[in-house]
Scaffold this motif. Structure first.
Motif, PDB file in Angstrom:
ATOM      1  N   UNK A 184       0.972  -1.020   0.077  1.00 32.33           N
ATOM      2  CA  UNK A 184       0.145  -0.149   0.118  1.00 32.33           C
ATOM      3  C   UNK A 184       0.781   1.271   0.053  1.00 32.33           C
ATOM      4  N   UNK A 185       0.796   2.101  -1.117  1.00 27.66           N
ATOM      5  CA  UNK A 185       1.329   3.411  -1.135  1.00 27.66           C
ATOM      6  C   UNK A 185       0.446   4.471  -0.564  1.00 27.66           C
ATOM      7  N   UNK A 186      -0.961   4.145  -0.702  1.00 29.42           N
ATOM      8  CA  UNK A 186      -1.642   5.404   0.038  1.00 29.42           C
ATOM      9  C   UNK A 186      -2.933   4.665   0.040  1.00 29.42           C
ATOM     10  N   UNK A 213      -7.331  -0.954   4.620  1.00 24.90           N
ATOM     11  CA  UNK A 213      -6.284  -1.866   4.365  1.00 24.90           C
ATOM     12  C   UNK A 213      -6.216  -2.517   5.709  1.00 24.90           C
ATOM     13  N   UNK A 214      -6.020  -3.784   5.808  1.00 23.24           N
ATOM     14  CA  UNK A 214      -5.724  -4.734   4.677  1.00 23.24           C
ATOM     15  C   UNK A 214      -7.109  -5.365   3.881  1.00 23.24           C
ATOM     16  N   UNK A 230     -11.380  -5.288  -0.993  1.00 19.55           N
ATOM     17  CA  UNK A 230     -11.160  -4.149  -0.284  1.00 19.55           C
ATOM     18  C   UNK A 230     -12.524  -3.368   0.284  1.00 19.55           C
ATOM     19  N   UNK A 231     -12.519  -2.914   1.383  1.00 16.95           N
ATOM     20  CA  UNK A 231     -13.446  -2.217   2.146  1.00 16.95           C
ATOM     21  C   UNK A 231     -13.661  -0.768   1.714  1.00 16.95           C
ATOM     22  N   UNK A 232     -14.685  -0.178   0.955  1.00 15.72           N
ATOM     23  CA  UNK A 232     -14.538   1.277   0.698  1.00 15.72           C
ATOM     24  C   UNK A 232     -14.731   2.203   1.987  1.00 15.72           C
ATOM     25  N   UNK A 279       3.655  -6.859   8.695  1.00 15.35           N
ATOM     26  CA  UNK A 279       4.549  -5.852   8.356  1.00 15.35           C
ATOM     27  C   UNK A 279       3.738  -4.725   7.758  1.00 15.35           C
ATOM     28  N   UNK A 280       4.109  -3.340   8.171  1.00 12.71           N
ATOM     29  CA  UNK A 280       3.254  -2.293   7.812  1.00 12.71           C
ATOM     30  C   UNK A 280       2.890  -2.258   6.171  1.00 12.71           C
ATOM     31  N   UNK A 281       1.797  -1.660   5.774  1.00  9.02           N
ATOM     32  CA  UNK A 281       1.428  -1.456   4.457  1.00  9.02           C
ATOM     33  C   UNK A 281       1.883  -2.574   3.595  1.00  9.02           C
ATOM     34  N   UNK A 282       1.947  -3.934   4.165  1.00  7.10           N
ATOM     35  CA  UNK A 282       2.226  -4.998   3.200  1.00  7.10           C
ATOM     36  C   UNK A 282       1.748  -6.253   3.454  1.00  7.10           C
ATOM     37  N   UNK A 283       1.548  -7.078   2.223  1.00  8.69           N
ATOM     38  CA  UNK A 283       0.805  -8.391   2.159  1.00  8.69           C
ATOM     39  C   UNK A 283       1.620  -9.166   1.436  1.00  8.69           C
TER      40      UNK A 283
END
Length: 497
Positions: A184-186, A213-214, A230-232, A279-283
């Motif tokens: 995830x970048x944003x 996220x996630x 992904x949930x909006x 891990x942060x912002x990573x899957x």
């Protein structure tokens, strides 16, 4: 741009065994071209038929790879196959249950009907309705050879509700072990990396609006499709998915490392701990049977060891504490004089650990042709088997999963109640065997031997394969006994403990 599901969705029904419980959805309002169905052909009747044990696939439940020419041969009302988004379904028995009528369904029979389906009723959750009718994957080999684009190795599609957006990925060739990594970048920008044997496809997506996220991801072990939902953040129907760019890069053998935070650390027994890490912002979805490298600085020295990630659970009631879809789970045995394990098993939530990307070359799909799976696990060798068990439980062609779980004594046993709970499944059998059991032990006793394996596994069968993992001495004894029983090398795979 893929066609989206732009309709507002509402639940079809409630109650146990109902369309709602299967996740079925219908369009809000009156569907077009709806045909009156004969008595006994309602959606509930179709669900009952699917749960009756009748083979609706027509191929004995063994997944097939279907070519376009083979698909075209099944174009009659009495022999009807249809392909949607790379998955082939046998809709012969569904004909009289189709709300749009037989003639409407016949328009898509014998061909790839994805565009037709999306044009008529893209809101319908066909995966749930036809889940018992899956023949296998559609092979687009000819089309792939003629298409040199970077995305030619994978089908990518999407659909939405007012609450969520789902991205679908599916290999169109027989590519085993596709490896997914998301970053995830944003809140609206996500990078997907799909790793194949020799290259990586990078799909960078900038969505129309922000999402949570996630994502929740789901793997279909029959069709190899992976869905990311992904949930909006704001409920809405988007006019488009957004913008995306595709690129490709070559595979390198370079290991990459990330910092993972400990989410939970749960003792399974006196010596084995179950760790959940994020891990942060990573899957990262590590293929079954692959391993990761763990590194820690111990008294000024960098110490590393390899571990096999395990599923978050085998039974829904045993979900790992605080687990979310972007987590990785490890089972680690603490050796009192070990260089690394005492430090790892002491880690508390909030502390961190350095871990690599997934490593190894094991391809579980190469054993999919075997409906009988035998496993010999010695001690923590069990960790290599858990992913195989989870995957096999989700595959229809598997008749038997036979686990022999070897340990020294009761104090060294772990994950026993979880395995026993799953053994209530008809096709999963577990036998716990102790070499130095106490007087109160009522289970099997012994070590790996010709006599024991002949009784619990039997002589070589063309339907079976055997996986082994454990200490070196255990592995050598197991391999010798297995070969004595006539099993061939191509039916066997040894994991390093």
């Amino acid at each position: 741009m893929p066609r989206c599901c732009g309709a507002s969705l509402v639940s079809a029904a409630d109650g146990n065994g109902s369309p709602q419980s299967l996740g079925l959805q219908i369009q809000d309002g009156n569907p077009q071209n709806k045909t009156a169905l004969a008595p006994g052909h309602s959606l509930m009747d179709w669900i009952r038929l699917g749960n009756s044990g009748v083979d609706l696939t027509g191929v004995g439940g063994v997944p097939q790879v279907v070519t376009l020419s083979e698909l075209a041969n099944h174009n009659k009302q009495t022999d009807a196959w249809i392909a949607i988004r790379g998955v082939v379904f046998n809709v012969t028995r569904y004909m009289d249950f189709h709300p749009g009528g037989v003639d409407e369904l016949m328009r898509g029979v014998g061909k790839d009907a994805t565009k037709l389906f999306d044009n008529v009723h893209s809101w319908v959750n066909y995966q749930s309705i036809l889940q018992k009718c899956i023949v296998g994957r559609l092979s687009l080999q000819k089309a792939v050879d003629e298409n040199s684009s970077n995305s030619s190795n994978v089908n990518m599609d999407w659909q939405q509700t007012s609450n969520s957006i789902t991205l679908f990925y599916q290999g169109v060739r027989d590519y085993p072990g596709i490896y997914y990594r998301l970053q995830r970048l944003s809140d609206s920008k996500i990078i997907f990396r799909l790793t194949f044997e020799k290259h990586i496809i990078i799909n960078e997506i900038e969505l129309i609006a922000d999402v949570e996220w996630p994502p929740i991801y789901k793997r279909d072990f029959e069709t190899m499709q992976v869905d990311f939902t992904f949930t909006k953040k704001l409920k809405d129907i988007w006019k488009s998915q957004g913008n995306h760019t595709l690129s490709q890069e070559s595979i390198t053998n370079k290991r990459t490392y990330r910092e993972y935070e400990i989410v939970s650390n749960t003792p399974l027994c006196n010596l084995v701990h179950f760790l959940v890490l994020r891990a942060k912002d990573f899957l990262e979805i590590i293929p079954v049977g692959r391993h990761i490298e763990v590194k820690m600085n111990i008294m000024g020295m960098e110490i590393s060891r390899s571990y096999t990630p395990v599923p978050s659970c085998l039974h829904p009631e045993d979900m790992a504490p605080n687990y979310k879809p972007d987590c990785i789970c490890l089972m680690i045995k603490r050796y009192p004089n070990g260089a690394l394990s005492p430090s790892i098993t002491k880690l508390q939530p909030g502390q961190t650990l350095i871990m690599s990307n997934g490593l190894g070359a094991f391809v579980t799909e190469s054993f999919d042709r075997y409906p009988v799976i035998h496993m010999l696990a010695g001690g923590t060798g069990l960790t290599a088997m858990l992913g195989i068990i989870q995957r096999a439980l989700g595959r229809r062609n598997v008749k038997l999963i036979n686990l022999l779980n070897f340990n020294k004594d009761e104090d060294n046993m772990f994950y026993v109640s979880q395995l026993d709970k799953v053994s209530s499944e008809k096709k999963f059998k577990v036998t716990h065997i102790l070499s130095q059991a106490g007087d109160k032990w009522e289970g099997r006793r012994g070590t790996v031997s010709d006599k024991l394996l002949k009784e619990l596994i039997g002589e070589c069968s063309p339907e079976g394969c055997i996986f082994t993992c454990g200490p070196k001495g255990f592995m050598l004894s197991a391999k010798k006994c297995i070969q004595t029983l006539g099993w061939k090398s191509h039916q066997m795979y040894d994991f390093d403990d």
